[in-house]
Design an enzyme around this catalytic site. Structure first.
Site, PDB file in Angstrom:
ATOM      1  N   GLY A   1       0.828  -1.220   0.000  1.00 32.44           N
ATOM      2  CA  GLY A   1       0.000   0.000   0.000  1.00 32.44           C
ATOM      3  C   GLY A   1       0.852   1.255   0.000  1.00 32.44           C
ATOM      4  O   GLY A   1       0.477   2.280   0.575  1.00 32.44           O
TER       5      GLY A   1
ATOM      6  N   LEU B   1       1.702   3.547  -2.139  1.00 31.04           N
ATOM      7  CA  LEU B   1       1.404   4.795  -2.854  1.00 31.04           C
ATOM      8  C   LEU B   1       0.325   5.624  -2.161  1.00 31.04           C
ATOM      9  O   LEU B   1      -0.138   6.624  -2.690  1.00 31.04           O
ATOM     10  CB  LEU B   1       0.974   4.493  -4.304  1.00 31.04           C
ATOM     11  CG  LEU B   1       2.000   3.743  -5.148  1.00 31.04           C
ATOM     12  CD1 LEU B   1       1.537   3.655  -6.599  1.00 31.04           C
ATOM     13  CD2 LEU B   1       3.377   4.403  -5.084  1.00 31.04           C
ATOM     14  N   GLY B   2      -0.070   5.215  -0.970  1.00 38.66           N
ATOM     15  CA  GLY B   2      -1.122   5.933  -0.245  1.00 38.66           C
ATOM     16  C   GLY B   2      -0.574   7.105   0.548  1.00 38.66           C
ATOM     17  O   GLY B   2       0.594   7.496   0.420  1.00 38.66           O
ATOM     18  N   GLN B   3      -1.442   7.652   1.398  1.00 38.59           N
ATOM     19  CA  GLN B   3      -1.085   8.866   2.153  1.00 38.59           C
ATOM     20  C   GLN B   3       0.124   8.627   3.060  1.00 38.59           C
ATOM     21  O   GLN B   3       1.045   9.430   3.109  1.00 38.59           O
ATOM     22  CB  GLN B   3      -2.283   9.335   3.000  1.00 38.59           C
ATOM     23  CG  GLN B   3      -2.058  10.703   3.616  1.00 38.59           C
ATOM     24  CD  GLN B   3      -3.089  11.071   4.684  1.00 38.59           C
ATOM     25  OE1 GLN B   3      -3.921  10.256   5.063  1.00 38.59           O
ATOM     26  NE2 GLN B   3      -3.021  12.282   5.169  1.00 38.59           N
TER      27      GLN B   3
ATOM     28  N   ASP C   1       2.249  -1.735  -4.427  1.00 37.14           N
ATOM     29  CA  ASP C   1       0.851  -1.309  -4.316  1.00 37.14           C
ATOM     30  C   ASP C   1       0.073  -2.059  -5.401  1.00 37.14           C
ATOM     31  O   ASP C   1       0.643  -2.520  -6.386  1.00 37.14           O
ATOM     32  CB  ASP C   1       0.727   0.211  -4.518  1.00 37.14           C
ATOM     33  CG  ASP C   1      -0.532   0.790  -3.863  1.00 37.14           C
ATOM     34  OD1 ASP C   1      -0.404   1.532  -2.876  1.00 37.14           O
ATOM     35  OD2 ASP C   1      -1.647   0.482  -4.343  1.00 37.14           O
TER      36      ASP C   1
ATOM     37  N   ARG D   1      -1.997  -0.620  -7.277  1.00 36.00           N
ATOM     38  CA  ARG D   1      -2.122   0.296  -8.415  1.00 36.00           C
ATOM     39  C   ARG D   1      -0.765   0.924  -8.724  1.00 36.00           C
ATOM     40  O   ARG D   1       0.143   0.897  -7.892  1.00 36.00           O
ATOM     41  CB  ARG D   1      -3.134   1.406  -8.107  1.00 36.00           C
ATOM     42  CG  ARG D   1      -2.755   2.190  -6.871  1.00 36.00           C
ATOM     43  CD  ARG D   1      -3.723   3.288  -6.496  1.00 36.00           C
ATOM     44  NE  ARG D   1      -3.341   3.863  -5.202  1.00 36.00           N
ATOM     45  CZ  ARG D   1      -3.608   5.080  -4.795  1.00 36.00           C
ATOM     46  NH1 ARG D   1      -4.295   5.895  -5.550  1.00 36.00           N
ATOM     47  NH2 ARG D   1      -3.213   5.511  -3.611  1.00 36.00           N
TER      48      ARG D   1
ATOM     49  N   TYR E   1     -15.051  -0.787   8.847  1.00 37.51           N
ATOM     50  CA  TYR E   1     -13.615  -0.465   8.886  1.00 37.51           C
ATOM     51  C   TYR E   1     -13.069  -0.645  10.307  1.00 37.51           C
ATOM     52  O   TYR E   1     -12.033  -1.286  10.519  1.00 37.51           O
ATOM     53  CB  TYR E   1     -13.422   0.975   8.409  1.00 37.51           C
ATOM     54  CG  TYR E   1     -12.027   1.529   8.588  1.00 37.51           C
ATOM     55  CD1 TYR E   1     -10.957   1.061   7.831  1.00 37.51           C
ATOM     56  CD2 TYR E   1     -11.778   2.561   9.504  1.00 37.51           C
ATOM     57  CE1 TYR E   1      -9.686   1.592   7.981  1.00 37.51           C
ATOM     58  CE2 TYR E   1     -10.514   3.107   9.657  1.00 37.51           C
ATOM     59  CZ  TYR E   1      -9.465   2.624   8.892  1.00 37.51           C
ATOM     60  OH  TYR E   1      -8.206   3.149   9.046  1.00 37.51           O
TER      61      TYR E   1
ATOM     62  N   LYS F   1     -10.233  -3.269  11.948  1.00 37.48           N
ATOM     63  CA  LYS F   1      -9.047  -2.836  12.687  1.00 37.48           C
ATOM     64  C   LYS F   1      -8.961  -3.542  14.054  1.00 37.48           C
ATOM     65  O   LYS F   1      -7.871  -3.868  14.512  1.00 37.48           O
ATOM     66  CB  LYS F   1      -9.063  -1.313  12.852  1.00 37.48           C
ATOM     67  CG  LYS F   1      -8.800  -0.579  11.544  1.00 37.48           C
ATOM     68  CD  LYS F   1      -7.373  -0.839  11.094  1.00 37.48           C
ATOM     69  CE  LYS F   1      -7.118  -0.429   9.669  1.00 37.48           C
ATOM     70  NZ  LYS F   1      -5.773  -0.785   9.201  1.00 37.48           N
TER      71      LYS F   1
END
Ligand code: NAD
Ligand code: AKB
Length: 323
Positions: free
Chosen positions: A13, A15-17, A39, A41, A146, A150
């Site tokens: 992951g 390329l995320g924030q 990632d 994408r 969500y 978690k």
């Protein structure tokens, strides 16, 4: 005596924030060749792809992850791939599959290949029955899918540590505020979007109401917390290893608007609450991070005023460079 070579680190992951900034910090520390960003994408001209190793990988494809680990002798995984709250509530099935299924694959591979793992949790683990100032230990009854994923992630992390000895650690990140990458479909995204709109137009229409108060943190603090947790000696890590509370600041939208208005005047914020108001209302106002402070010396550096100044200065500069 020859220096030990750096470990090979895999970030999912990426390329995320968070990944956009964590990968840079890890590459600075271990060297570009030692940090593989991945990632599901690809993003054209993304700095993480341009400045080091990048592989396309879906965390739901265990065999692909296995091949990356074997081929590159990976020893640490920072597992950031996930679906956040707002997107997750629109597609709960995908949220469960990616957040729980992806973590299950990572933890099982960590067991087999003796890897260390960082697995983020969130303030979304708390539900409406949690005190306003969330303790480390409290019943976890989230109302969002969500949040439930978690909580499951924390339980899975503790299980793999207790039963299999996998050194997996996590943080209950608050809403994270950053300027280098966009926020990825969460409820706390308003606290990032507001800065872009303030600079672009001096106006923002907020999707939660003015009195909404949530725990928040500037990305620099979050990246430092992540690295400090992973650096801490094993004996200092307590039962909270699946998700340590960490705090930096807590503010309402009105307070955020007032602070932005000190720099951008006039700045007008209007309110048009949507379904994300419900998710925000189910989370605590602030969190108690005593355990993180005592166990591994956590302390935040960015309060509201400093965070707002950093955001406005950096975003303004970035826009000038782009122009
Ligand atoms: P993000 O949405 O910005 O990035 C997540 C990345 O995961 C995206 O680039 C996406 O393409 C990738 N991804 C999605 N499905 C995938 C799959 N099947 N395989 C591989 N990659 C996939 O999220 P973020 O803000 O960087 O969050 C990272 C982690 O931190 C998540 O676990 C999130 O729950 C947690 N967290 C974030 C915040 C926050 O405010 N950003 C707060 C609390 C917790
Ligand atoms: C979200 O709003 O979904 C995230 C989080 C607090 O986990 N930012």
């Amino acid at each position: 005596m020859s220096e030990a070579s750096p470990p090979t680190v895999l970030v999912t992951g990426a390329l995320g924030q968070i990944g956009t900034e964590l990968v840079s910090a890890l590459r600075e520390r271990y060297g570009s060749d030692s940090v593989i960003a991945s990632d599901v994408r690809e993003i054209e001209n993304h700095p993480i792809i341009n400045n080091g190793r990048f592989l396309t990988a879906d965390v739901l494809e265990k065999d692909s992850l296995k091949a990356i680990i074997e081929d590159n002798d990976v020893s640490i995984i920072y597992h950031l791939a996930a679906i956040l709250s707002a997107t997750g509530e629109q597609n709960p099935e995908l949220c469960e599959r990616v957040n729980i299924g992806g973590l299950a694959n990572v933890l099982e591979l960590a067991r087999v290949y003796d890897l260390r793992v960082f697995s983020p949790s969130s303030i979304a683990v708390f539900g409406p029955d949690c005190p306003d100032h969330a303790p480390q230990i409290t019943p976890l009854n989230p109302t969002t899918t969500y949040g439930k994923t978690k909580v499951s992630g924390e339980v899975m992390a503790r299980y793999y540590w207790e039963v299999h000895g996998v050194d997996v650690r996590g943080l209950r990140y608050p809403g994270l505020i950053s300027w280098k990458a966009p926020a990825g479909g969460g409820t706390t995204d308003y606290a990032v979007d507001i800065f872009h709109h303030a600079i672009m137009s001096g106006k923002y229409s907020c999707f939660v109401g003015p009195n909404t108060r949530l725990p928040m943190m500037y990305m620099d603090d979050a990246i430092r917390a992540t690295l400090e947790l992973m650096d801490a000696p094993t004996e200092s890590i307590s039962d909270a290893r699946g998700g340590y509370n960490i705090a930096a600041c807590s503010f309402s939208v009105t307070e955020l608007v007032a602070e932005i208005s000190k720099v951008i005047d006039p700045f007008e914020c209007t309110y048009s609450p949507d379904i994300r108001q419900e998710y925000a209302d189910s989370w605590p106002d602030s969190v108690d991070d005593t355990e993180a402070k005592n166990d591994w010396g956590w302390t935040a550096e960015f309060g509201l005023e400093k965070l707002v100044n950093e955001m406005l200065t950096n975003l303004t500069r970035a826009r000038e460079v782009e122009a």
